[in-house]
Design a protein around this motif. Structure first.
Motif, PDB file in Angstrom:
ATOM      1  N   ILE A  46       0.836  -1.208   0.000  1.00 41.02           N
ATOM      2  CA  ILE A  46       0.000   0.000   0.000  1.00 41.02           C
ATOM      3  C   ILE A  46       0.867   1.253   0.000  1.00 41.02           C
ATOM      4  N   ALA A  47       2.018   1.195   0.663  1.00 42.66           N
ATOM      5  CA  ALA A  47       2.912   2.353   0.742  1.00 42.66           C
ATOM      6  C   ALA A  47       3.425   2.791  -0.624  1.00 42.66           C
ATOM      7  N   THR A  48       3.334   1.912  -1.633  1.00 41.34           N
ATOM      8  CA  THR A  48       3.819   2.243  -2.975  1.00 41.34           C
ATOM      9  C   THR A  48       2.717   2.788  -3.892  1.00 41.34           C
ATOM     10  N   TRP A  49       1.477   2.857  -3.404  1.00 43.76           N
ATOM     11  CA  TRP A  49       0.367   3.268  -4.265  1.00 43.76           C
ATOM     12  C   TRP A  49       0.477   4.759  -4.606  1.00 43.76           C
ATOM     13  N   PRO A  50       0.076   5.135  -5.832  1.00 43.08           N
ATOM     14  CA  PRO A  50       0.095   6.550  -6.200  1.00 43.08           C
ATOM     15  C   PRO A  50      -1.048   7.312  -5.529  1.00 43.08           C
ATOM     16  N   THR A  51      -0.865   8.606  -5.335  1.00 45.04           N
ATOM     17  CA  THR A  51      -1.929   9.453  -4.788  1.00 45.04           C
ATOM     18  C   THR A  51      -2.347  10.470  -5.843  1.00 45.04           C
ATOM     19  N   GLY A  52      -3.640  10.780  -5.844  1.00 43.11           N
ATOM     20  CA  GLY A  52      -4.164  11.805  -6.732  1.00 43.11           C
ATOM     21  C   GLY A  52      -4.427  11.362  -8.149  1.00 43.11           C
ATOM     22  N   ALA A  53      -4.058  10.141  -8.508  1.00 47.94           N
ATOM     23  CA  ALA A  53      -4.253   9.649  -9.875  1.00 47.94           C
ATOM     24  C   ALA A  53      -5.003   8.325  -9.824  1.00 47.94           C
TER      25      ALA A  53
ATOM     26  N   ARG B 292      -7.267   1.886   6.575  1.00 46.71           N
ATOM     27  CA  ARG B 292      -6.660   2.703   7.624  1.00 46.71           C
ATOM     28  C   ARG B 292      -5.402   3.418   7.145  1.00 46.71           C
ATOM     29  N   ARG B 293      -4.892   3.054   5.973  1.00 48.66           N
ATOM     30  CA  ARG B 293      -3.633   3.632   5.495  1.00 48.66           C
ATOM     31  C   ARG B 293      -3.793   4.610   4.332  1.00 48.66           C
ATOM     32  N   VAL B 294      -4.905   4.530   3.607  1.00 50.64           N
ATOM     33  CA  VAL B 294      -5.125   5.484   2.520  1.00 50.64           C
ATOM     34  C   VAL B 294      -6.530   6.055   2.629  1.00 50.64           C
ATOM     35  N   GLU B 295      -6.676   7.279   2.128  1.00 52.32           N
ATOM     36  CA  GLU B 295      -8.006   7.875   2.043  1.00 52.32           C
ATOM     37  C   GLU B 295      -8.486   7.689   0.612  1.00 52.32           C
ATOM     38  N   LEU B 296      -9.499   6.865   0.435  1.00 57.51           N
ATOM     39  CA  LEU B 296     -10.023   6.561  -0.890  1.00 57.51           C
ATOM     40  C   LEU B 296     -11.051   7.602  -1.304  1.00 57.51           C
ATOM     41  N   CYS B 297     -11.021   7.953  -2.569  1.00 56.03           N
ATOM     42  CA  CYS B 297     -12.034   8.848  -3.127  1.00 56.03           C
ATOM     43  C   CYS B 297     -13.264   8.043  -3.506  1.00 56.03           C
TER      44      CYS B 297
END
Length: 461
Positions: free
Chosen positions: A130-137, A407-412
């Motif tokens: 999960i730490a490698t996932w992109p944000t905003g795209a 708990r680790r990312v905020e999903l849109c």
């Protein structure tokens, strides 16, 4: 064949068997659901390469199949198309006494207590990915889920630890799981693998076999074999009734089965869960709170995450049906069915019955909270003596991975149309790879600063 042709079977489409096979390959759930609407239940299909199938969606009739004698209802024979990849002694393609004995040997590795010991490793693997996932795209999350579940299988089930061998397995297994329909012909007919068009498949299978046999040799030689908790070690320690243990070939076939059946299916279930959650903001918010509660040790958090997983597998079953080939004539749903045909309990058909699940098209995890649907009403793992060995493992893995994601990312949340079910071999995957968007990474525990600096959640489909 003559007895089947003369038998009075339930109604069904009169299209040629080759056309029905093509429609199944392209539109599996939609075609089967359309047949139920037109012909009622049960109904008969004639599928090229598979023969005559009678589909069932009545839980009472499915109970007859699941509770029936395994000597009469052959699931292994129905799964024989998988033997080219899994091997002739895979627990999925064998029947009768040899299946019962193999299942007895494998069950301890997937007992609830054994699975619970692996949950920490599952969480660590998920967190690292999960730490490698992109944000905003926007990105398809299905490949990420596949990476996580493959790593979980390699480390907890096979117990692989050699770095170079792990890397090689990570590289070759997706190639075997993502073969084209053209290449899959050579899995059904292994003789084709000698021809030029299919030699790459054969090479990949040879690489995978070499790596798995090396793992087996290492485990047999491990001085700590008696205390290891991975499934491979437990299988090596297990014995038949006469004291004989599995051969290397038998162990290889079970490992390949666990890699294929326990990796792609769970990854797909997780992908569907995130696809469903992001399209239902209120459910997503509640699932996030449940993930935080679960991480804090609150069992109600686990209960809701389990409900999300169960509802996902109800509304988007990874496998739409299971098959049993009749070895003797059997009476089902008022029809005397002859030996040689396949009866197919329709998992997706049962899960969409409004008398069992009000508003069945609605994604509603609340219906699963505190509920225990019967084994012929909720059956994503099949049933009877052939119920998936790894069902407990898969459910724990889904809960743990969902908890770590939420708990680790905020999903849109997304307003995009629901992704269609796309046929991939014998499973149903999201047709766009379950595309999601991460607004921001959260600190664990979550901090307000991360949310304040979050990029936009505007969805582009």
């Amino acid at each position: 064949m003559g007895d089947i042709e003369r038998a009075v079977l339930p109604p069904g489409p009169r299209l040629p068997a080759s056309i029905q096979a093509a429609l199944m390959a392209r539109y599996w759930p939609r075609f089967i659901s359309a047949c139920r609407r037109r012909y009622g239940s049960p109904f008969t299909m004639r599928i090229a390469t598979m023969g005559t199938l009678v589909y069932l969606d009545d839980p009472a009739e499915i109970k007859k199949v699941f509770a029936g004698s395994p000597n009469v209802y052959h699931a292994g024979e129905a799964n024989m198309m998988l033997s080219g990849l899994l091997g002739s002694s895979s627990v999925l393609v064998i029947d009768d006494d040899v299946h019962r004995e193999r299942r007895r040997q494998m069950l301890p590795a997937f007992h609830r207590d054994a699975v619970a010991q692996q949950s920490t490793v599952m969480a660590e693997i998920a967190a690292a990915n999960i730490a490698t996932w992109p944000t905003g795209a926007e990105f398809p999350v299905a490949p990420k889920m596949s990476e996580i579940t493959l790593e979980v299988i390699l480390r907890t089930v096979i117990g692989a630890s050699d770095a170079s061998r792990l890397a090689a397995l990570r590289e070759v297994m997706p190639k075997l799981l993502n073969v084209t329909p053209w290449a899959s012909l050579a899995l059904a007919k292994p003789g084709l693998q000698r021809l030029g068009l299919w030699r790459r498949l054969r090479r990949n299978m040879d690489v995978a076999d070499r790596l798995l046999y090396a793992e087996i040799a290492d485990r047999r030689a491990d001085p700590d074999l008696a205390t290891r908790t991975d499934a491979l070690a437990m299988l090596i320690r297990s014995a038949y009734g006469d004291g004989a243990t599995m051969t290397d070939k038998e162990l290889r076939d079970q490992l390949m089965t666990l890699l294929v059946a326990g990796h792609d299916t769970t990854a797909t279930g997780l992908s569907w869960a995130l696809e469903r959650l992001t399209r239902h903001p209120a459910v997503l918010d509640k699932a996030v709170r449940a993930a935080e509660a679960s991480a804090a040790g609150d069992p109600t958090g686990d209960e809701y995450l389990d409900a999300v997983a169960r509802e996902t597998l109800r509304i988007r079953p990874v496998v739409f049906d299971v098959g049993r080939i009749l070895k003797e004539p059997v009476e089902i749903a008022g029809y005397q069915l002859p030996a040689g045909i396949m009866v197919a309990p329709g998992i997706g058909l049962v899960h969409s019955r409004s008398d069992q699940y009000p508003h069945p098209d609605r994604f509603d995890p609340e219906r699963m909270v505190g509920a225990t649907p019967g084994p012929t009403v909720w059956l994503p793992f099949g049933g009877g003596n052939r119920r998936c060995l790894g069902a407990t493992f898969a459910m724990v893995e889904m809960r743990v991975v969902l908890r770590e994601v939420l708990r680790r990312v905020e999903l849109c949340a997304s307003t995009a149309p629901a992704e269609r079910q796309k046929v991939k071999h014998v499973i149903l995957i999201p047709h766009r790879g379950a595309r999601i968007r991460v607004r921001a990474m959260k600190d664990v525990p979550r901090t307000a600063e991360v949310v304040a600096e979050a990029p936009s959640c505007m969805h582009s489909s």
